[in-house]
Write an enzyme that holds these catalytic residues in place. Structure first.
Site, short mmCIF file in Angstrom:
data_model
loop_
_atom_site.label_atom_id
_atom_site.label_comp_id
_atom_site.label_asym_id
_atom_site.label_seq_id
_atom_site.Cartn_x
_atom_site.Cartn_y
_atom_site.Cartn_z
CB THR A 75 37.83 35.82 50.24
OG1 THR A 75 38.29 36.24 51.29
CG2 THR A 75 37.49 36.65 48.87
P1 AMP Z 1 40.45 34.79 52.03
O1 AMP Z 1 41.58 32.67 51.82
O2 AMP Z 1 39.58 34.23 52.29
O3 AMP Z 1 41.46 34.87 52.87
O4 AMP Z 1 40.92 34.56 50.86
C1 AMP Z 1 41.46 35.75 50.17
C2 AMP Z 1 42.48 35.69 49.04
O5 AMP Z 1 41.87 35.05 48.14
C3 AMP Z 1 43.53 37.15 48.61
O6 AMP Z 1 45.39 36.75 49.40
C4 AMP Z 1 43.72 36.48 47.60
O7 AMP Z 1 44.97 36.27 46.87
C5 AMP Z 1 42.47 35.83 46.88
N1 AMP Z 1 41.93 36.02 45.96
C6 AMP Z 1 40.96 37.53 46.24
N2 AMP Z 1 40.26 37.50 44.57
C7 AMP Z 1 40.93 37.06 43.57
C8 AMP Z 1 40.21 36.20 42.43
N3 AMP Z 1 39.06 37.28 41.98
N4 AMP Z 1 41.54 34.93 41.73
C9 AMP Z 1 42.01 34.34 43.03
N5 AMP Z 1 42.61 34.82 43.61
C10 AMP Z 1 41.64 35.64 44.54
ZN ZN Z 2 38.56 37.88 52.46
ZN ZN Z 3 41.62 35.84 54.57
#
Ligand code: AMP
Ligand code: ZN
Ligand code: ZN
Length: 412
Positions: A75
Site C-alpha cells: 500500500t
Molecule cells: P497493506 O498492509 O499494504 O494491505 O495496507 C493496507 C492498510 O493500510 C489498510 O488496511 C489501511 O488501514 C492502511 N492505510 C491506508 N492508508 C493509510 C494512511 N493514510 N495512514 C495509515 N494507514 C493507512
Molecule cells: Zn493496499
Molecule cells: Zn492489503
C-alpha cells in the site's frame, strides 16, 4: 440601511468575481482532478458485474486492461508512487514497515502516526499536492499516505488524519463539501480513499463473499459521488481518476514456507517479515557457505543480495532496502514455526512480483479531459502522475510530458 446592504452585496459580488478565473476565449473552465483509490482492487474485479457505477464510468470514459503496480506491491509504496511518479526505490517509501540508519531509533510502520509524520521518510519524492501548492493551486485530501506530513515544506491545503472508521458516505459528503466552496477556494486536486476491498481480500481471499460485498459498498459510495457531482453540475469540470494500489492473491495454510528452515537467526537478523517477502540483515557471523545455501532459487521462493534483485522489479538500490531479500512465489506465504501466527494463513495477500497478474490494479478515468469510451493496454502506475500533472497544467516541458501509454486516454 438598505444602502449599506446594497453596497455590502456589491462588494461581495466583486470579491466573488475577482476569484473566478476568467476563461480565455474558447478555453475550458479550469479542471479539477479527483483521484480515488480503492485499496486492493484487483484489475479483474471490474468484470464481476458487482460495480455498476464504476463500470458505467469505465464505459463512458477510459479503462485500462490493468494497471501494473510498482514493487513491492503493497500500500504505502504504491500510493506514494501514484502521486510522485517515482518507483519506491526512488521515492524511498520502500515498504509499509522499514528502518533507516539515517533516522536512528524509529521504525516506520502504519500504526505509528508520530513516526509516519516525520518528513525525512518522505522527502525523496514530491507528491503532486506539493507541486500544486507551489503553483498556488488549492488541494485537499481525504486520506492518502503522506498527506498528513509536511513534505518539502508543504501539506495539502485541507487534509484529515487517517480514520478507517469514517463511514464512506461521510467521506464522499466531505469531498462534495470541499467542492461547494467558493470558486478560487475549491481544491483543484483532491484524493479520496477506500480500504475495505483490501481488508476483506486479506481476511477471506479475493474470491470471498466479503470482498464482493465490499465491492458493492465502494460502488455505492462512488454512486453517491457521481450523483453529487451531477447535482452540482460539476461533472463537466471534474476529471475522475479511479485507481488501486495493487491486487490480491489467494493464500492457503497448505502453501506455507517456514522461515526457520532456511534462516539461521544466529547469523542473520530478520529485518522485514511479511507473508510474501522477507528481508534479512546478515551479521559478521554469516559465512560464505550460508550465503551460498540462501542466495538462490528455492522450491517456492527465491533469495537475492539486494544488488542482484531482478531488474524488472526496479528495486534494491535504496539504502532502506536490507541487504538480502527473499520473495515467495505467488500465493505462497512465509511463516515462522518459532513464533505464533497472529492471523490465519488462509485468505489473501499482496506484495508479490509485479509480473503476477493477481497483483494488477485498477485504472478508470472519466471526465471532460478523457475520451468517452476507450481502453488502454496495461501500463505501469508510474505513468499516472505525469498524466495528472498535465491535467493540472503543471506538466509543461519534457519532464512533464504525458507518457505514450496513457496519452490515448485524453480527449482530442
Ligand atoms: P497493506 O498492509 O499494504 O494491505 O495496507 C493496507 C492498510 O493500510 C489498510 O488496511 C489501511 O488501514 C492502511 N492505510 C491506508 N492508508 C493509510 C494512511 N493514510 N495512514 C495509515 N494507514 C493507512
Ligand atoms: Zn493496499
Ligand atoms: Zn492489503
Amino acid at each position: 440601511m438598505p444602502r449599506l446592504l446594497i453596497s455590502l452585496f456589491l462588494t461581495l459580488m466583486l470579491a466573488a468575481c475577482a476569484t473566478v478565473p476568467a476563461p480565455q476565449d474558447g478555453a475550458p473552465a479550469e479542471r479539477t482532478v479527483l483521484l480515488v483509490s480503492i485499496d486492493g482492487f484487483r484489475a479483474d474485479y471490474l468484470d464481476r458485474g458487482l460495480t455498476p457505477v464504476l463500470s458505467k464510468l469505465a464505459a463512458d470514459g477510459v479503462r485500462a486492461k490493468a494497471m501494473r503496480p510498482s514493487f513491492p506491491t503493497v500500500t504505502f509504496p504504491n500510493h506514494y508512487t501514484l502521486v510522485t511518479g517515482l518507483r519506491p526505490d526512488e521515492h524511498g517509501i520502500v515498504n509499509n514497515t522499514m528502518i533507516d540508519p539515517a533516522i536512528p531509533g524509529d521504525v516506520f510502520r502504519l500504526s505509528d502516526r508520530k513516526v509516519l509524520a516525520d518528513p525525512r521518510w518522505w522527502n525523496g519524492g514530491e507528491p503532486i499536492w506539493v507541486t500544486a501548492a507551489k503553483a498556488g493551486l488549492p488541494t485537499a485530501t481525504l486520506f492518502w499516505p503522506g498527506s498528513e506530513v509536511e513534505i518539502r515544506g508543504h501539506r495539502p491545503g485541507t487534509w484529515l488524519p487517517y480514520d478507517q472508521e469514517m463511514p464512506y458516505a461521510k467521506r464522499v459528503d466531505t469531498v462534495l463539501g470541499w467542492l461547494d466552496r467558493p470558486q478560487g477556494q475549491q481544491p483543484r486536486f483532491i484524493t479520496l480513499y477506500f480500504e475495505s476491498v483490501d481488508t476483506e481480500g486479506h481476511n477471506g481471499g479475493p474470491d470471498s463473499p466479503a470482498v464482493n460485498k465490499a465491492l458493492g459498498d465502494v460502488d455505492a459510495a462512488l454512486g453517491q459521488l457521481v450523483q453529487g457531482l451531477a447535482a452540482r453540475k460539476l461533472d463537466t469540470r471534474i476529471d475522475l481518476i479511479i485507481v488501486s494500489d495493487h491486487g490480491m492473491a489467494a493464500t492457503s495454510d497448505t502453501r506455507a514456507i517456514d522461515l526457520d528452515t532456511f534462516v539461521d537467526r544466529t547469523s542473520v537478523r530478520v529485518a522485514w517479515m511479511s507473508r510474501p517477502y522477507v528481508a534479512l540483515e546478515p551479521s559478521p557471523a554469516f559465512t560464505d557457505a550460508q550465503a551460498a545455501r540462501l542466495l538462490k532459487r528455492h522450491e517456492r521462493f527465491e533469495c537475492w543480495k539486494k544488488e542482484n534483485i531482478p531488474a524488472r522489479l526496479k528495486f534494491g538500490k535504496h539504502p532502506r532496502v536490507p541487504p538480502i531479500f527473499c520473495l515467495a512465489d505467488s500465493g505462497w506465504v512465509f511463516t515462522s514455526s518459532s513464533r505464533p501466527e497472529r492471523y490465519p494463513l488462509t485468505g489473501g495477500t499482496h506484495g508479490y512480483d509485479t509480473a503476477d497478474p493477481d497483483m494488477n490494479g485498477l485504472f478508470v478515468a472519466h471526465g471532460p479531459s478523457f475520451r468517452r469510451g476507450g481502453s488502454l493496454p496495461a501500463f505501469d502506475n508510474v505513468d499516472v502522475h505525469p498524466l495528472m500533472m498535465h491535467l493540472l497544467g503543471l506538466g509543461d516541458g519534457a519532464k512533464g510530458a504525458v507518457p505514450d501509454t496513457v496519452r490515448p486516454a485524453l480527449a482530442r
